[in-house]
Each structure stands twice: as C-alpha cells, then as structure tokens.
Design a protein around this motif. Structure first.
Motif, PDB file in Angstrom:
ATOM      1  N   HIS A  33       0.838  -1.205   0.000  1.00  0.00           N
ATOM      2  CA  HIS A  33       0.000   0.000   0.000  1.00  0.00           C
ATOM      3  C   HIS A  33       0.872   1.254   0.000  1.00  0.00           C
ATOM      4  CE1 HIS A  33      -2.961  -2.761   2.208  1.00  0.00           C
ATOM      5  NE2 HIS A  33      -3.304  -2.703   0.934  1.00  0.00           N
ATOM      6  N   ILE A  34       0.486   2.239  -0.783  1.00  0.00           N
ATOM      7  CA  ILE A  34       1.187   3.522  -0.778  1.00  0.00           C
ATOM      8  C   ILE A  34       0.865   4.222   0.535  1.00  0.00           C
ATOM      9  CG2 ILE A  34       1.391   5.787  -1.855  1.00  0.00           C
ATOM     10  CD1 ILE A  34       0.689   4.434  -4.545  1.00  0.00           C
ATOM     11  N   VAL A  35       1.912   4.638   1.265  1.00  0.00           N
ATOM     12  CA  VAL A  35       1.695   5.307   2.551  1.00  0.00           C
ATOM     13  C   VAL A  35       2.009   6.811   2.483  1.00  0.00           C
ATOM     14  CG1 VAL A  35       1.931   3.243   3.969  1.00  0.00           C
ATOM     15  CG2 VAL A  35       3.971   4.555   3.395  1.00  0.00           C
ATOM     16  N   PHE A  36       2.919   7.205   1.596  1.00  0.00           N
ATOM     17  CA  PHE A  36       3.126   8.618   1.303  1.00  0.00           C
ATOM     18  C   PHE A  36       3.807   8.755  -0.045  1.00  0.00           C
ATOM     19  CE2 PHE A  36       6.509   7.438   4.363  1.00  0.00           C
ATOM     20  CZ  PHE A  36       7.678   7.757   3.675  1.00  0.00           C
ATOM     21  N   THR A  37       3.639   9.933  -0.643  1.00  0.00           N
ATOM     22  CA  THR A  37       4.258  10.247  -1.926  1.00  0.00           C
ATOM     23  C   THR A  37       4.932  11.605  -1.801  1.00  0.00           C
ATOM     24  OG1 THR A  37       2.335  11.389  -2.837  1.00  0.00           O
ATOM     25  CG2 THR A  37       2.446   8.999  -3.201  1.00  0.00           C
ATOM     26  N   GLY A  38       5.736  11.942  -2.780  1.00  0.00           N
ATOM     27  CA  GLY A  38       6.380  13.254  -2.747  1.00  0.00           C
ATOM     28  C   GLY A  38       7.008  13.604  -4.074  1.00  0.00           C
ATOM     29  N   ARG A  39       7.459  14.831  -4.135  1.00  0.00           N
ATOM     30  CA  ARG A  39       8.182  15.313  -5.305  1.00  0.00           C
ATOM     31  C   ARG A  39       9.064  16.481  -4.872  1.00  0.00           C
ATOM     32  NH1 ARG A  39       7.649  20.056  -6.187  1.00  0.00           N
ATOM     33  NH2 ARG A  39       9.052  19.898  -7.964  1.00  0.00           N
ATOM     34  N   GLY A  40      10.057  16.751  -5.700  1.00  0.00           N
ATOM     35  CA  GLY A  40      10.928  17.883  -5.409  1.00  0.00           C
ATOM     36  C   GLY A  40      11.814  18.199  -6.592  1.00  0.00           C
ATOM     37  N   ALA A  41      12.323  19.409  -6.604  1.00  0.00           N
ATOM     38  CA  ALA A  41      13.238  19.848  -7.656  1.00  0.00           C
ATOM     39  C   ALA A  41      14.660  19.824  -7.111  1.00  0.00           C
ATOM     40  CB  ALA A  41      12.884  21.249  -8.122  1.00  0.00           C
ATOM     41  N   LEU A  42      15.559  19.277  -7.906  1.00  0.00           N
ATOM     42  CA  LEU A  42      16.977  19.246  -7.580  1.00  0.00           C
ATOM     43  C   LEU A  42      17.683  20.071  -8.653  1.00  0.00           C
ATOM     44  CD1 LEU A  42      19.065  17.718  -5.677  1.00  0.00           C
ATOM     45  CD2 LEU A  42      19.405  16.216  -7.638  1.00  0.00           C
ATOM     46  N   VAL A  43      18.511  21.023  -8.228  1.00  0.00           N
ATOM     47  CA  VAL A  43      19.204  21.913  -9.154  1.00  0.00           C
ATOM     48  C   VAL A  43      20.704  21.728  -8.993  1.00  0.00           C
ATOM     49  CG1 VAL A  43      19.537  24.321  -9.894  1.00  0.00           C
ATOM     50  CG2 VAL A  43      17.333  23.593  -8.932  1.00  0.00           C
ATOM     51  N   GLN A  44      21.400  21.635 -10.125  1.00  0.00           N
ATOM     52  CA  GLN A  44      22.859  21.571 -10.118  1.00  0.00           C
ATOM     53  C   GLN A  44      23.370  23.003 -10.171  1.00  0.00           C
ATOM     54  OE1 GLN A  44      25.985  18.879 -12.269  1.00  0.00           O
ATOM     55  NE2 GLN A  44      25.033  20.176 -13.792  1.00  0.00           N
ATOM     56  N   ILE A  45      24.146  23.398  -9.142  1.00  0.00           N
ATOM     57  CA  ILE A  45      24.651  24.771  -9.096  1.00  0.00           C
ATOM     58  C   ILE A  45      26.176  24.787  -9.016  1.00  0.00           C
ATOM     59  CG2 ILE A  45      22.537  25.627  -7.988  1.00  0.00           C
ATOM     60  CD1 ILE A  45      24.287  25.928  -5.387  1.00  0.00           C
ATOM     61  N   SER A  46      26.719  25.946  -9.300  1.00  0.00           N
ATOM     62  CA  SER A  46      28.157  26.173  -9.168  1.00  0.00           C
ATOM     63  C   SER A  46      28.472  26.431  -7.704  1.00  0.00           C
ATOM     64  CB  SER A  46      28.567  27.388 -10.005  1.00  0.00           C
ATOM     65  OG  SER A  46      29.830  27.872  -9.603  1.00  0.00           O
ATOM     66  N   LYS A  47      29.501  25.748  -7.167  1.00  0.00           N
ATOM     67  CA  LYS A  47      29.942  26.015  -5.790  1.00  0.00           C
ATOM     68  C   LYS A  47      30.376  27.466  -5.636  1.00  0.00           C
ATOM     69  CE  LYS A  47      31.954  21.514  -4.631  1.00  0.00           C
ATOM     70  NZ  LYS A  47      33.229  20.839  -4.326  1.00  0.00           N
ATOM     71  N   GLU A  48      30.985  27.994  -6.697  1.00  0.00           N
ATOM     72  CA  GLU A  48      31.560  29.331  -6.640  1.00  0.00           C
ATOM     73  C   GLU A  48      30.521  30.438  -6.748  1.00  0.00           C
ATOM     74  OE1 GLU A  48      34.698  31.727  -9.331  1.00  0.00           O
ATOM     75  OE2 GLU A  48      35.322  29.701  -8.743  1.00  0.00           O
ATOM     76  N   THR A  49      29.612  30.326  -7.724  1.00  0.00           N
ATOM     77  CA  THR A  49      28.666  31.418  -7.977  1.00  0.00           C
ATOM     78  C   THR A  49      27.285  31.194  -7.371  1.00  0.00           C
ATOM     79  OG1 THR A  49      27.813  30.486 -10.037  1.00  0.00           O
ATOM     80  CG2 THR A  49      29.809  31.874 -10.191  1.00  0.00           C
ATOM     81  N   GLY A  50      26.943  29.922  -7.107  1.00  0.00           N
ATOM     82  CA  GLY A  50      25.601  29.627  -6.604  1.00  0.00           C
ATOM     83  C   GLY A  50      24.545  29.641  -7.688  1.00  0.00           C
ATOM     84  N   LYS A  51      24.942  29.809  -8.926  1.00  0.00           N
ATOM     85  CA  LYS A  51      23.996  29.833 -10.045  1.00  0.00           C
ATOM     86  C   LYS A  51      23.890  28.453 -10.685  1.00  0.00           C
ATOM     87  CE  LYS A  51      24.678  34.688 -11.216  1.00  0.00           C
ATOM     88  NZ  LYS A  51      23.628  35.198 -10.421  1.00  0.00           N
ATOM     89  N   GLY A  52      22.754  28.212 -11.319  1.00  0.00           N
ATOM     90  CA  GLY A  52      22.510  26.935 -11.972  1.00  0.00           C
ATOM     91  C   GLY A  52      23.536  26.641 -13.057  1.00  0.00           C
ATOM     92  N   ILE A  53      23.961  25.392 -13.115  1.00  0.00           N
ATOM     93  CA  ILE A  53      24.893  24.923 -14.145  1.00  0.00           C
ATOM     94  C   ILE A  53      24.132  23.925 -15.023  1.00  0.00           C
ATOM     95  CG2 ILE A  53      27.012  23.605 -14.593  1.00  0.00           C
ATOM     96  CD1 ILE A  53      27.577  26.302 -13.314  1.00  0.00           C
ATOM     97  N   PRO A  54      24.007  24.223 -16.318  1.00  0.00           N
ATOM     98  CA  PRO A  54      23.260  23.315 -17.202  1.00  0.00           C
ATOM     99  C   PRO A  54      23.847  21.910 -17.228  1.00  0.00           C
ATOM    100  CG  PRO A  54      23.691  25.406 -18.301  1.00  0.00           C
ATOM    101  CD  PRO A  54      24.496  25.403 -17.022  1.00  0.00           C
ATOM    102  N   TRP A  55      22.951  20.931 -17.358  1.00  0.00           N
ATOM    103  CA  TRP A  55      23.374  19.548 -17.527  1.00  0.00           C
ATOM    104  C   TRP A  55      24.081  19.425 -18.864  1.00  0.00           C
ATOM    105  CZ3 TRP A  55      22.645  17.572 -13.006  1.00  0.00           C
ATOM    106  CH2 TRP A  55      21.475  17.777 -12.279  1.00  0.00           C
ATOM    107  N   THR A  56      25.095  18.609 -18.916  1.00  0.00           N
ATOM    108  CA  THR A  56      25.705  18.284 -20.206  1.00  0.00           C
ATOM    109  C   THR A  56      24.781  17.294 -20.900  1.00  0.00           C
ATOM    110  OG1 THR A  56      26.926  16.380 -19.359  1.00  0.00           O
ATOM    111  CG2 THR A  56      28.044  18.532 -19.236  1.00  0.00           C
TER     112      THR A  56
END
Length: 151
Positions: free
Chosen positions: A115-138
């Motif tokens: 039986h399903i007891v809980f579900t979820g979702r979330g966004a995971l973003v790859q960022i630069s350690k240096e700038t904190g900005k998103g780094i596109p996936w290759t």
C-alpha cells in the motif's frame, strides 16, 4: 488521494524501478508510535542519494575539487496512510522531468502490504559552488536521467 503531480496513480506508480528499504526507528515516532511527519524527508534524501549514486552522479558532486553541487530547491510530501514504529517501507525514486539545470524527482513509499503510505516530489538543481547559479546539464548527464527513465 489526489496530488497535483500525479495524473494517473496506477501509471505513475508503475514507472518506478529503483527503491531502498527502510525500517521506521523508535526515535522517528511520537508517543503513540506514529512516524513523525518530518521523517519522510529524511527517507527521500536517503533514497535520492542512492538513486543518484546508481546513475553516476554522486562521485562528481562529492569531489572536493569539483565545481558543481546538487541543491534541493523544493520538496513536498503527501501523506496517504499512517505509518508506525518498526514498519518496513520501500522508498521509490524516479526522475520525471529534466530541465536545463534541474530535475523533478518523484517519490513513493509503500509498506510491506504494497500500500502507498506517502508520496512526494521535489526539484533538484545543479549549481556552481563558486557562484551559486545553476549549471546546465551536459548532454551526457541528461542522457543518464533519460536512460534511467526509459528502463
């Protein structure tokens, strides 16, 4: 049970193939033996890390000399059924959408009865350690998520 990120529950549930097994510890429950509502997020993290290791991401992100790191941008959980101390749960993980520098990850927890007891979702973003900005996936990284999705 109606979650905005699930259009057809049966179809959605059938698309998972990766999971980990956990047992609800005493310290994760309240005085009535119910699992605390913060615990699924820990299970999501544990399952997500194992999933990402399986498809080949964690070693690069954990490299002290690496430039990129993953950050959870949002995370939600929908509770379907009560969970109690010492129950065995199967925490499933899948990637549903691959964006420029993010992925949408879905989770499903089932008990031993299936039986399903809980579900979820979330966004995971790859960022630069240096700038904190998103780094596109290759294209190679995107293919890892896509390959996982079509298995």
């Amino acid at each position: 049970m109606k979650m905005a990120y699930i259009k057809d529950l049966e179809e959605w549930a059938s698309e998972f193939d990766f999971f980990i097994q956990v047992t609800v510890r005493f310290s994760e429950t309240d005085m009535y033996g119910h699992m605390n509502n913060t615990v699924p997020f820990t299970y999501f993290e544990q399952a997500r890390i194992e999933y990402l290791k399986r498809i080949g991401f964690m070693s690069d992100w954990l490299d002290p000399d690496g430039e990129n790191i993953p950050v959870v941008a949002d995370l939600q959980c929908d509770f379907v059924q009560q969970v109690f101390f010492d129950e065995t749960l199967f925490i499933y993980v899948k990637t549903t959408t691959v964006g420029t520098s993010s992925i949408d990850v879905h989770y499903m927890a089932k008990n031993e009865k299936g039986h399903i007891v809980f579900t979820g979702r979330g966004a995971l973003v790859q960022i630069s350690k240096e700038t904190g900005k998103g780094i596109p996936w290759t294209s190679e990284e995107k293919s890892l998520f896509v390959k996982e999705k079509v298995k």
